[in-house]
Scaffold this motif. Structure first.
Motif, PDB file in Angstrom:
ATOM      1  N   TYR A 132       5.239 -31.181  14.175  1.00 59.55           N
ATOM      2  CA  TYR A 132       3.491 -32.371  14.778  1.00 59.55           C
ATOM      3  C   TYR A 132       2.743 -32.002  13.587  1.00 59.55           C
ATOM      4  O   TYR A 132       1.879 -30.936  13.996  1.00 59.55           O
ATOM      5  N   LEU A 133       2.075 -32.458  12.324  1.00 58.47           N
ATOM      6  CA  LEU A 133       1.481 -31.631  11.840  1.00 58.47           C
ATOM      7  C   LEU A 133      -1.037 -32.273  12.483  1.00 58.47           C
ATOM      8  O   LEU A 133      -0.605 -33.368  13.010  1.00 58.47           O
ATOM      9  N   ASP A 134      -2.030 -31.954  11.693  1.00 59.30           N
ATOM     10  CA  ASP A 134      -2.849 -32.054  11.924  1.00 59.30           C
ATOM     11  C   ASP A 134      -3.165 -33.802  11.401  1.00 59.30           C
ATOM     12  O   ASP A 134      -3.188 -33.432  10.117  1.00 59.30           O
ATOM     13  N   VAL A 135      -3.500 -34.644  12.036  1.00 57.77           N
ATOM     14  CA  VAL A 135      -3.801 -36.119  11.664  1.00 57.77           C
ATOM     15  C   VAL A 135      -5.339 -35.284  10.647  1.00 57.77           C
ATOM     16  O   VAL A 135      -5.617 -36.109   9.805  1.00 57.77           O
ATOM     17  N   GLU A 136      -6.363 -34.461  11.200  1.00 56.53           N
ATOM     18  CA  GLU A 136      -7.025 -34.660  10.856  1.00 56.53           C
ATOM     19  C   GLU A 136      -6.978 -33.979   8.929  1.00 56.53           C
ATOM     20  O   GLU A 136      -7.897 -33.647   8.179  1.00 56.53           O
ATOM     21  N   TRP A 137      -6.015 -32.866   8.996  1.00 56.86           N
ATOM     22  CA  TRP A 137      -5.579 -32.623   7.100  1.00 56.86           C
ATOM     23  C   TRP A 137      -5.182 -34.156   6.672  1.00 56.86           C
ATOM     24  O   TRP A 137      -5.669 -33.880   5.686  1.00 56.86           O
ATOM     25  N   LEU A 138      -4.842 -35.194   6.920  1.00 55.32           N
ATOM     26  CA  LEU A 138      -4.613 -36.330   5.723  1.00 55.32           C
ATOM     27  C   LEU A 138      -5.821 -37.108   5.659  1.00 55.32           C
ATOM     28  O   LEU A 138      -6.587 -37.106   4.679  1.00 55.32           O
ATOM     29  N   ARG A 139      -7.188 -36.608   7.059  1.00 57.02           N
ATOM     30  CA  ARG A 139      -8.283 -37.002   6.668  1.00 57.02           C
ATOM     31  C   ARG A 139      -9.091 -36.775   5.650  1.00 57.02           C
ATOM     32  O   ARG A 139      -9.828 -36.324   4.777  1.00 57.02           O
ATOM     33  N   GLU A 140      -9.018 -34.997   5.201  1.00 54.43           N
ATOM     34  CA  GLU A 140      -9.020 -33.828   4.708  1.00 54.43           C
ATOM     35  C   GLU A 140      -9.209 -34.279   3.033  1.00 54.43           C
ATOM     36  O   GLU A 140     -10.070 -34.043   1.979  1.00 54.43           O
ATOM     37  N   CYS A 141      -7.381 -34.580   3.403  1.00 55.42           N
ATOM     38  CA  CYS A 141      -6.976 -35.232   2.154  1.00 55.42           C
ATOM     39  C   CYS A 141      -7.662 -35.972   1.283  1.00 55.42           C
ATOM     40  O   CYS A 141      -7.933 -36.396  -0.046  1.00 55.42           O
ATOM     41  N   LEU A 142      -7.499 -36.789   2.161  1.00 59.59           N
ATOM     42  CA  LEU A 142      -8.758 -37.811   1.965  1.00 59.59           C
ATOM     43  C   LEU A 142      -9.692 -38.417   1.012  1.00 59.59           C
ATOM     44  O   LEU A 142      -9.671 -39.060   0.255  1.00 59.59           O
TER      45      LEU A 142
END
Length: 189
Positions: A147-157
């Motif tokens: 289960y990965l932190d969705v915020e990681w995707l936001r930070e990458c974006l």
């Protein structure tokens, strides 16, 4: 009198034989019908599952499935779905080499960024509450579920997290690399 009993007895036996024959015939016909019915149910179920898969692909808010294209020869998408706030991604990996795996996992970030940018990032991040990532080997054996932190995707974006940092966090959770970025904030199952 014996002749009547004999005729009645013979008639009864003949009738019983006919009923038995027709029962066998009906049983054989019923078996064929049952087999056809089972096949129809299988076909219907497969069709429904395919439609469900297509609906799941189209049903990710703020995400353009056609733009989600992994640029990798080693990693392939097994499934991508969205249900009840959970984005689920399953990938199949055709390598056991850590360096190759690390390099190929980097293809995930640009694929997500492109699919989210082409749709609606705000809608995506409002709808997606958790990100479940499953890793399968080339024989379709489940190797890890994270289960990965969705915020990681936001930070990458938005450029706050590099692709390398994102991949290192995944590898750290998998236990492939050491902890270079601080404490682990996610769990494995």
């Amino acid at each position: 009198m014996k002749r009547r009993q004999m005729l009645i007895g013979s008639g009864t036996m003949f009738a019983t034989a006919l009923v038995g024959y027709s029962s066998v015939s009906f049983a054989h016909d019923n078996e064929e019908e049952d087999a056809k019915s089972v096949q129809k149910k299988r076909d219907s179920t497969n069709h429904e599952e395919k439609e469900k898969d297509e609906e799941e692909y189209e049903g990710i808010p703020g995400f353009d499935r056609e733009e989600f294209d992994l640029d990798s020869d080693v990693i392939q998408v097994k499934y991508l779905a969205f249900q009840k706030g959970t984005l689920e991604l399953g990938v199949s990996v055709e390598t056991t080499d850590q360096d190759v795996l690390e390099e190929e996992l980097r293809a995930l970030v640009p694929a997500f960024n492109q699919a989210i940018r082409e749709a609606d990032a705000d809608e995506f991040f409002d709808a997606v509450e958790e990100f479940k990532f499953a890793l399968y080997d080339e024989c379709d054996n489940l190797r890890a579920t994270l289960y990965l932190d969705v915020e990681w995707l936001r930070e990458c974006l938005f450029g706050d997290l590099t692709t390398e940092e994102f991949v290192n966090r995944i590898l750290m959770i998998l236990g492939v690399v050491g902890d270079d970025d601080g404490p682990d904030t996610n769990q494995t199952t």
